[in-house]
Scaffold this motif. Structure first.
Motif, PDB file in Angstrom:
ATOM      1  N   SER A   1      51.022  32.868  43.264  1.00 43.24           N
ATOM      2  CA  SER A   1      50.316  32.705  44.549  1.00 43.24           C
ATOM      3  C   SER A   1      48.860  32.303  44.339  1.00 43.24           C
ATOM      4  N   PHE A   2      47.972  33.299  44.274  1.00 46.33           N
ATOM      5  CA  PHE A   2      46.542  33.019  44.115  1.00 46.33           C
ATOM      6  C   PHE A   2      45.924  34.225  43.408  1.00 46.33           C
ATOM      7  N   GLY A   3      44.602  34.100  43.075  1.00 42.73           N
ATOM      8  CA  GLY A   3      44.030  35.215  42.321  1.00 42.73           C
ATOM      9  C   GLY A   3      42.549  35.410  42.524  1.00 42.73           C
ATOM     10  N   ILE A   4      41.868  35.648  41.429  1.00 42.68           N
ATOM     11  CA  ILE A   4      40.496  36.168  41.454  1.00 42.68           C
ATOM     12  C   ILE A   4      39.467  35.236  42.112  1.00 42.68           C
ATOM     13  N   PRO A   5      39.475  33.937  41.827  1.00 45.57           N
ATOM     14  CA  PRO A   5      38.466  33.085  42.487  1.00 45.57           C
ATOM     15  C   PRO A   5      38.606  33.088  44.017  1.00 45.57           C
ATOM     16  N   VAL A   6      39.861  33.119  44.486  1.00 44.04           N
ATOM     17  CA  VAL A   6      40.085  33.118  45.947  1.00 44.04           C
ATOM     18  C   VAL A   6      39.611  34.447  46.540  1.00 44.04           C
ATOM     19  N   LEU A   7      39.915  35.544  45.846  1.00 47.10           N
ATOM     20  CA  LEU A   7      39.488  36.858  46.354  1.00 47.10           C
ATOM     21  C   LEU A   7      37.959  36.931  46.429  1.00 47.10           C
ATOM     22  N   LYS A   8      37.294  36.438  45.377  1.00 46.25           N
ATOM     23  CA  LYS A   8      35.811  36.460  45.340  1.00 46.25           C
ATOM     24  C   LYS A   8      35.260  35.713  46.554  1.00 46.25           C
ATOM     25  N   CYS A   9      35.864  34.586  46.849  1.00 40.22           N
ATOM     26  CA  CYS A   9      35.391  33.750  47.953  1.00 40.22           C
ATOM     27  C   CYS A   9      35.581  34.469  49.292  1.00 40.22           C
TER      28      CYS A   9
ATOM     29  N   VAL B   1      49.038  38.974  45.060  1.00 36.26           N
ATOM     30  CA  VAL B   1      48.853  38.302  43.768  1.00 36.26           C
ATOM     31  C   VAL B   1      50.182  38.276  43.013  1.00 36.26           C
ATOM     32  N   MET B   2      50.633  37.066  42.680  1.00 36.96           N
ATOM     33  CA  MET B   2      51.919  36.907  41.991  1.00 36.96           C
ATOM     34  C   MET B   2      51.717  36.110  40.704  1.00 36.96           C
ATOM     35  N   ASP B   3      52.345  36.555  39.602  1.00 33.86           N
ATOM     36  CA  ASP B   3      52.042  35.948  38.295  1.00 33.86           C
ATOM     37  C   ASP B   3      53.174  35.077  37.739  1.00 33.86           C
ATOM     38  N   GLY B   4      54.279  34.953  38.506  1.00 32.84           N
ATOM     39  CA  GLY B   4      55.378  34.147  37.981  1.00 32.84           C
ATOM     40  C   GLY B   4      56.165  34.860  36.895  1.00 32.84           C
ATOM     41  N   MET B   5      55.767  36.073  36.548  1.00 29.70           N
ATOM     42  CA  MET B   5      56.492  36.865  35.515  1.00 29.70           C
ATOM     43  C   MET B   5      57.162  38.077  36.178  1.00 29.70           C
ATOM     44  N   PHE B   6      56.318  38.920  36.829  1.00 24.18           N
ATOM     45  CA  PHE B   6      56.887  40.087  37.513  1.00 24.18           C
ATOM     46  C   PHE B   6      57.730  39.640  38.716  1.00 24.18           C
ATOM     47  N   VAL B   7      57.282  38.557  39.342  1.00 23.08           N
ATOM     48  CA  VAL B   7      58.035  37.967  40.470  1.00 23.08           C
ATOM     49  C   VAL B   7      58.172  36.468  40.207  1.00 23.08           C
ATOM     50  N   PRO B   8      59.240  35.850  40.731  1.00 24.43           N
ATOM     51  CA  PRO B   8      59.468  34.413  40.460  1.00 24.43           C
ATOM     52  C   PRO B   8      58.646  33.518  41.397  1.00 24.43           C
TER      53      PRO B   8
ATOM     54  N   ASP C   1      42.992  44.627  50.681  1.00 21.89           N
ATOM     55  CA  ASP C   1      44.168  45.418  50.277  1.00 21.89           C
ATOM     56  C   ASP C   1      44.971  44.565  49.303  1.00 21.89           C
ATOM     57  N   VAL C   2      44.658  44.701  48.016  1.00 20.09           N
ATOM     58  CA  VAL C   2      45.201  43.780  47.005  1.00 20.09           C
ATOM     59  C   VAL C   2      46.507  44.323  46.426  1.00 20.09           C
ATOM     60  N   HIS C   3      47.546  43.507  46.493  1.00 18.69           N
ATOM     61  CA  HIS C   3      48.899  43.882  46.051  1.00 18.69           C
ATOM     62  C   HIS C   3      49.206  43.087  44.782  1.00 18.69           C
ATOM     63  N   LEU C   4      49.200  43.772  43.642  1.00 16.87           N
ATOM     64  CA  LEU C   4      49.410  43.093  42.348  1.00 16.87           C
ATOM     65  C   LEU C   4      50.893  43.074  42.015  1.00 16.87           C
ATOM     66  N   MET C   5      51.482  41.889  42.148  1.00 15.28           N
ATOM     67  CA  MET C   5      52.857  41.689  41.704  1.00 15.28           C
ATOM     68  C   MET C   5      52.798  40.965  40.369  1.00 15.28           C
ATOM     69  N   ILE C   6      52.243  41.707  39.386  1.00 14.78           N
ATOM     70  CA  ILE C   6      52.009  41.118  38.049  1.00 14.78           C
ATOM     71  C   ILE C   6      52.450  42.106  36.970  1.00 14.78           C
TER      72      ILE C   6
ATOM     73  N   GLU D   1      39.546  45.584  36.011  1.00 11.52           N
ATOM     74  CA  GLU D   1      38.092  45.326  36.103  1.00 11.52           C
ATOM     75  C   GLU D   1      37.808  44.026  36.858  1.00 11.52           C
ATOM     76  N   LYS D   2      38.596  42.989  36.551  1.00 20.69           N
ATOM     77  CA  LYS D   2      38.358  41.683  37.186  1.00 20.69           C
ATOM     78  C   LYS D   2      38.605  41.734  38.704  1.00 20.69           C
ATOM     79  N   PHE D   3      39.606  42.486  39.116  1.00 20.13           N
ATOM     80  CA  PHE D   3      39.849  42.583  40.567  1.00 20.13           C
ATOM     81  C   PHE D   3      38.790  43.459  41.233  1.00 20.13           C
ATOM     82  N   LYS D   4      38.284  44.435  40.488  1.00 21.06           N
ATOM     83  CA  LYS D   4      37.189  45.254  41.053  1.00 21.06           C
ATOM     84  C   LYS D   4      35.971  44.353  41.288  1.00 21.06           C
ATOM     85  N   GLU D   5      35.629  43.563  40.252  1.00 20.34           N
ATOM     86  CA  GLU D   5      34.466  42.664  40.367  1.00 20.34           C
ATOM     87  C   GLU D   5      34.658  41.649  41.507  1.00 20.34           C
TER      88      GLU D   5
END
Ligand code: DX5
Ligand code: ZN
Length: 220
Positions: free
Chosen positions: A46-54, A36-43, A64-69, A77-81
């Protein structure tokens, strides 16, 4: 040591994710690495919660979720859900690493901490008693298909030695530029979880996982 393969879908064919994930699962991979990349912590973004849910509903691979945020606790909480099972956070991105790692565990996820190539390995030592995994970045976070940074091998070794010294049952995961050659270097230095994006998804995913399983069998 229990070796674990963690294919990173950052390099997968997003138009064919279902079959690519199925292929690595059937080939025997244990984790699916989700960058997971947010464009702030890393330039990069990528993708996020809706893709993970699917994905969660369609695989038995451990997510194995790697938060680069930045300030990742905003989304625990949102990634847990969404189905995250291992949650890896950057020591450089947290305001209060101890509180954040305790929160991840309290939410029922496996806490994991990571550090970028230029971060001193001692930065994560104070938190090793709070985690089940330390992820050693072997490339600059933010993109797949980068070359392995050789100086990071000593960091893998230092983390493994510190865990042994303190009697901590910790997995050491490596992430970035892992291929036929560097997987052996990393394993010999003490890594036991191997994230691979381009090495697996740029070829034939099923065959690539089988190949790396064979390489690791020889390293046991
Ligand atoms: C980079 C990501 C890595 C990346 C690995 O920021 O954290 O997981 O996808 O890709 P490869 O294996 O291609 O270096
Ligand atoms: Zn990653």
């Amino acid at each position: 040591m229990n070796f674990i393969l963690a294919p990173s879908i950052l390099s997968a064919d997003f138009l064919d994710l279902r079959s690519e994930i199925k292929a690595v699962e059937e080939a025997g991979a244990q984790y699916l690495h989700f960058d997971v990349m947010d464009g702030m912590f890393v330039p990069n973004i990528s993708f996020g919660i809706p893709v993970l849910k699917c994905i969660k509903g369609n695989t038995n691979l451990k997510l194995d979720v790697h938060l680069m945020i930045e300030d990742p606790s905003r989304y625990f909480e949102k990634f847990k859900e969404a189905g995250a099972e291992i949650l890896t956070v950057h020591v450089e991105a947290m305001k209060d690493a101890r509180a954040d790692l305790l929160k991840i565990k309290e939410l029922g996820m496996i806490p994991s901490i990571t550090l970028s190539p230029d971060t001193d390995v001692k930065e994560v030592f104070p938190y090793m008693d709070l985690v089940k995994q330390v992820l050693v970045m072997t490339v600059e976070p933010g993109a797949g298909a980068q070359p392995y940074i050789d100086k990071c091998t000593d960091k893998i070794k230092a983390i493994r030695e510190e865990a042994v010294r303190r009697g901590l049952d910790i997995d050491v995961e490596v992430d970035g530029g892992i291929n036929e050659k560097t997987i052996i270097t990393a394993a010999k230095a003490g890594a036991n979880v191997f994230v691979m994006g381009s090495s697996i998804f740029n070829g034939k995913p099923f065959e690539s996982v089988k190949k790396y399983e064979e390489i690791l069998k020889a390293e046991k």
